[in-house]
Design a protein around this motif. Structure first.
Motif, PDB file in Angstrom:
ATOM      1  N   ALA A 296       0.829  -1.243   0.079  1.00 54.58           N
ATOM      2  CA  ALA A 296       0.111   0.052   0.003  1.00 54.58           C
ATOM      3  C   ALA A 296       0.906   1.199  -0.027  1.00 54.58           C
ATOM      4  N   ILE A 297       1.877   1.263   0.835  1.00 58.75           N
ATOM      5  CA  ILE A 297       2.796   2.427   0.747  1.00 58.75           C
ATOM      6  C   ILE A 297       3.675   2.568  -0.332  1.00 58.75           C
ATOM      7  N   LEU A 298       3.900   1.532  -1.002  1.00 59.59           N
ATOM      8  CA  LEU A 298       4.833   1.604  -2.341  1.00 59.59           C
ATOM      9  C   LEU A 298       3.736   2.212  -3.426  1.00 59.59           C
ATOM     10  N   TRP A 299       2.638   1.786  -3.351  1.00 59.93           N
ATOM     11  CA  TRP A 299       1.513   2.180  -4.402  1.00 59.93           C
ATOM     12  C   TRP A 299       1.186   3.636  -4.216  1.00 59.93           C
ATOM     13  N   ILE A 300       0.935   4.185  -2.842  1.00 59.89           N
ATOM     14  CA  ILE A 300       0.806   5.579  -2.709  1.00 59.89           C
ATOM     15  C   ILE A 300       1.879   6.215  -2.864  1.00 59.89           C
ATOM     16  N   VAL A 301       3.364   6.115  -2.708  1.00 62.30           N
ATOM     17  CA  VAL A 301       4.297   6.828  -3.219  1.00 62.30           C
ATOM     18  C   VAL A 301       4.400   6.946  -4.595  1.00 62.30           C
ATOM     19  N   LEU A 302       4.048   6.013  -5.257  1.00 61.04           N
ATOM     20  CA  LEU A 302       3.941   6.055  -6.843  1.00 61.04           C
ATOM     21  C   LEU A 302       2.604   6.882  -7.393  1.00 61.04           C
ATOM     22  N   LEU A 303       1.547   6.910  -6.527  1.00 62.86           N
ATOM     23  CA  LEU A 303       0.479   7.829  -7.159  1.00 62.86           C
ATOM     24  C   LEU A 303       1.060   9.025  -6.709  1.00 62.86           C
ATOM     25  N   VAL A 304       1.721   9.439  -5.676  1.00 58.33           N
ATOM     26  CA  VAL A 304       2.050  10.800  -5.413  1.00 58.33           C
ATOM     27  C   VAL A 304       3.242  11.369  -6.597  1.00 58.33           C
ATOM     28  N   CYS A 305       4.004  10.443  -6.672  1.00 61.83           N
ATOM     29  CA  CYS A 305       5.142  10.947  -7.834  1.00 61.83           C
ATOM     30  C   CYS A 305       4.859  10.812  -9.210  1.00 61.83           C
ATOM     31  N   PHE A 306       3.715   9.892  -9.533  1.00 56.93           N
ATOM     32  CA  PHE A 306       3.362   9.641 -11.047  1.00 56.93           C
ATOM     33  C   PHE A 306       1.976   9.742 -11.340  1.00 56.93           C
ATOM     34  N   GLY A 307       1.072  10.120 -10.440  1.00 56.90           N
ATOM     35  CA  GLY A 307      -0.214  10.406 -10.494  1.00 56.90           C
ATOM     36  C   GLY A 307      -0.938   9.363 -11.459  1.00 56.90           C
ATOM     37  N   SER A 308      -1.662   9.977 -12.518  1.00 57.10           N
ATOM     38  CA  SER A 308      -2.541   9.171 -13.165  1.00 57.10           C
ATOM     39  C   SER A 308      -1.830   7.937 -13.966  1.00 57.10           C
ATOM     40  N   ILE A 309      -0.514   7.924 -14.184  1.00 57.93           N
ATOM     41  CA  ILE A 309       0.047   7.008 -14.850  1.00 57.93           C
ATOM     42  C   ILE A 309       0.174   5.802 -13.673  1.00 57.93           C
ATOM     43  N   THR A 310       0.309   5.911 -12.506  1.00 63.35           N
ATOM     44  CA  THR A 310      -0.009   4.880 -11.410  1.00 63.35           C
ATOM     45  C   THR A 310      -1.374   4.556 -11.411  1.00 63.35           C
ATOM     46  N   THR A 311      -2.314   5.589 -11.486  1.00 59.30           N
ATOM     47  CA  THR A 311      -3.615   5.336 -11.354  1.00 59.30           C
ATOM     48  C   THR A 311      -4.054   4.255 -12.427  1.00 59.30           C
ATOM     49  N   SER A 312      -3.829   4.471 -13.599  1.00 56.61           N
ATOM     50  CA  SER A 312      -4.258   3.855 -14.587  1.00 56.61           C
ATOM     51  C   SER A 312      -3.637   2.471 -14.564  1.00 56.61           C
ATOM     52  N   GLY A 313      -2.127   2.237 -14.239  1.00 52.16           N
ATOM     53  CA  GLY A 313      -1.757   1.025 -14.043  1.00 52.16           C
ATOM     54  C   GLY A 313      -2.138   0.173 -13.173  1.00 52.16           C
ATOM     55  N   TYR A 314      -2.566   0.883 -11.932  1.00 54.26           N
ATOM     56  CA  TYR A 314      -3.150  -0.011 -10.679  1.00 54.26           C
ATOM     57  C   TYR A 314      -4.437  -0.540 -11.040  1.00 54.26           C
ATOM     58  N   ILE A 315      -5.292   0.269 -11.787  1.00 48.61           N
ATOM     59  CA  ILE A 315      -6.606  -0.166 -12.092  1.00 48.61           C
ATOM     60  C   ILE A 315      -6.425  -1.376 -13.095  1.00 48.61           C
ATOM     61  N   VAL A 316      -5.400  -1.426 -14.062  1.00 44.99           N
ATOM     62  CA  VAL A 316      -5.387  -2.385 -15.271  1.00 44.99           C
ATOM     63  C   VAL A 316      -4.877  -3.538 -14.523  1.00 44.99           C
ATOM     64  N   LEU A 317      -4.071  -3.597 -13.507  1.00 42.95           N
ATOM     65  CA  LEU A 317      -3.634  -4.739 -12.614  1.00 42.95           C
ATOM     66  C   LEU A 317      -4.518  -5.290 -12.060  1.00 42.95           C
ATOM     67  N   GLN A 318      -5.580  -4.514 -11.377  1.00 45.20           N
ATOM     68  CA  GLN A 318      -6.792  -4.980 -10.625  1.00 45.20           C
ATOM     69  C   GLN A 318      -7.785  -5.650 -11.524  1.00 45.20           C
ATOM     70  N   LEU A 319      -7.833  -5.339 -12.720  1.00 43.66           N
ATOM     71  CA  LEU A 319      -8.644  -6.031 -13.757  1.00 43.66           C
ATOM     72  C   LEU A 319      -8.288  -7.319 -14.033  1.00 43.66           C
ATOM     73  N   ILE A 320      -6.837  -7.162 -14.188  1.00 40.04           N
ATOM     74  CA  ILE A 320      -6.329  -8.617 -14.724  1.00 40.04           C
ATOM     75  C   ILE A 320      -6.655  -9.669 -13.747  1.00 40.04           C
ATOM     76  N   LYS A 321      -6.737  -9.161 -12.386  1.00 36.59           N
ATOM     77  CA  LYS A 321      -6.964 -10.141 -11.383  1.00 36.59           C
ATOM     78  C   LYS A 321      -8.330 -10.799 -11.427  1.00 36.59           C
ATOM     79  N   LEU A 322      -9.192 -10.079 -11.964  1.00 35.58           N
ATOM     80  CA  LEU A 322     -10.621 -10.656 -12.025  1.00 35.58           C
ATOM     81  C   LEU A 322     -10.748 -11.826 -12.481  1.00 35.58           C
ATOM     82  N   SER A 323     -11.762 -12.565 -11.988  1.00 40.00           N
ATOM     83  CA  SER A 323     -11.957 -13.999 -12.579  1.00 40.00           C
ATOM     84  C   SER A 323     -12.905 -13.512 -13.897  1.00 40.00           C
ATOM     85  N   PRO A 324     -12.981 -14.479 -14.895  1.00 40.22           N
ATOM     86  CA  PRO A 324     -13.903 -14.604 -15.979  1.00 40.22           C
ATOM     87  C   PRO A 324     -15.355 -13.825 -15.771  1.00 40.22           C
ATOM     88  N   GLN A 325     -15.929 -14.630 -14.436  1.00 42.27           N
ATOM     89  CA  GLN A 325     -17.275 -14.338 -14.233  1.00 42.27           C
ATOM     90  C   GLN A 325     -17.374 -12.900 -13.774  1.00 42.27           C
TER      91      GLN A 325
END
Length: 188
Positions: free
Chosen positions: A73-102
């Motif tokens: 969590a701390i690592l992601w938050i530091v990346l959010l502070v430093c890189f803004g929406s680049i990190t936001t977009s990457g984090y959301i894509v990673l969360q979407l990849i983790k979803l099951s097909p259903q």
């Protein structure tokens, strides 16, 4: 022909938004140098940065809730502070990849907002209550509004040519990509 899942569309959207912001950042650095200059901190740039970092606080709260351990969590938050929406977009894509097909077919935004259950089946109690979160986010909304009113009164209209610098444009693009991420949940 198979059905395209909503998660696929969101992956494409947030991948594209992250690439747009990365290209904007590279372009702005190449034409206007690094942003760490005092001359860039006009009252309207300061107001924009206050609004931007209020969005980062909201996104950081979500990441803090979502991540299974404090270190990630701390690592992601530091990346959010430093890189803004680049990190936001990457984090959301990673969360979407983790979803099951259903989950990808149903309501992917609902599932990426949820915290994953712990392996032992017991989820920790949230660190921040809903009431506390409402108070915090209401205070942040008041701060955002107060910053806007103060800057309007003390510096006038934001619609002046001299305010539209390359870094102001890049900051606004970054801000609004985060707004897209914050607006992405279905209203009930």
């Amino acid at each position: 022909m198979g059905l395209v899942s909503p998660a696929f569309g969101l992956k494409v959207l947030f991948s594209a938004l992250g690439c747009v912001m990365l290209a904007t950042l590279v372009y702005t650095i190449s034409i206007d140098g690094l942003p760490f200059r005092k001359d860039l901190l006009t009252p309207w740039m300061t107001a924009t940065l206050v609004d931007f970092y209020i969005n980062v606080v909201v996104l950081g709260a979500w990441v803090s809730y979502k991540e299974p351990n404090c270190i990630s969590a701390i690592l992601w938050i530091v990346l959010l502070v430093c890189f803004g929406s680049i990190t936001t977009s990457g984090y959301i894509v990673l969360q979407l990849i983790k979803l099951s097909p259903q989950e990808s077919l149903e309501d992917p935004m609902y599932f990426i907002l949820l915290r994953q259950q712990r392996k032992n089946g017991v989820d920790q109690k949230p660190k921040l209550s809903v009431v506390s979160a409402r108070v915090l986010f209401s205070a942040l909304g008041c701060l955002m509004f107060g910053t806007l009113v103060y800057t309007l009164v003390t510096d006038g209209s934001p619609f002046r040519k001299e305010l539209f610098t390359p870094w102001m444009a890049a900051t606004l693009i970054d801000f609004y990509i985060n707004v897209v991420a914050l607006s992405g949940r279905k209203q009930v």
